[in-house]
Motif scaffolding. Structure first.
Motif: not given
Length: 147
Positions: A39-48
């Motif tokens: 889910e976009y924005g769920d924190g799984q991926l670093p913001e960069g």
């Protein structure tokens, strides 16, 4: 009709990705395996990494060089800790590069890597293993759903 939903807030993204080091070593990849969903924005991926995906849609592909500041940060010397060898079980076989799980003050799991050790001291590096690395980030967007 094709799905024209673009990646942004309140979207569920299905994609293939790969992460590689500057020398070409592959760190992780879903290509040829099950696709990743997040889910976009769920924190799984670093913001960069997330910033590169914003506005993409199903069928889009991309490749970027991601600087450490946008990926897993720079190595922080304060995240390298010296511990007494006696803090570890006598029968624990230590080796350089061994990942050990510690509990932080909030009882959360905190992974650390043995940087070096001798009979009296163990140096543990709590930096992310990819800290300080410029990464090649390759994606293929398979599906984007509004949620």
């Amino acid at each position: 009709m094709a799905n024209l939903t673009t990646i942004g807030d309140n979207t569920l993204v299905t994609l293939h990705f790969s992460l590689g080091l500057e020398d070409g070593e592959l760190v992780d990849s879903t290509f040829g395996k099950q696709a990743a969903k997040f889910e976009y924005g769920d924190g799984q991926l670093p913001e960069g990494f997330q910033a590169y995906l914003q506005g993409m849609k199903a069928g889009d592909k991309g490749e970027w060089q991601v600087a450490p500041e946008k990926a897993f940060g720079m190595k922080n010397p304060n995240n390298v800790q010296a511990m007494k060898r006696s803090d570890f079980a006598d029968d624990m076989e230590l080796s350089q590069g061994l990942m050990i799980s510690f509990a932080d003050a909030n009882k959360s799991e905190l992974p650390g890597v043995v940087a070096s050790f001798d009979d009296s001291e163990v140096i543990i590096d709590f930096n992310h293993p990819l800290a300080g690395e410029t990464l090649t980030f390759i994606v293929e967007i398979l599906d984007v759903q509004s949620i």
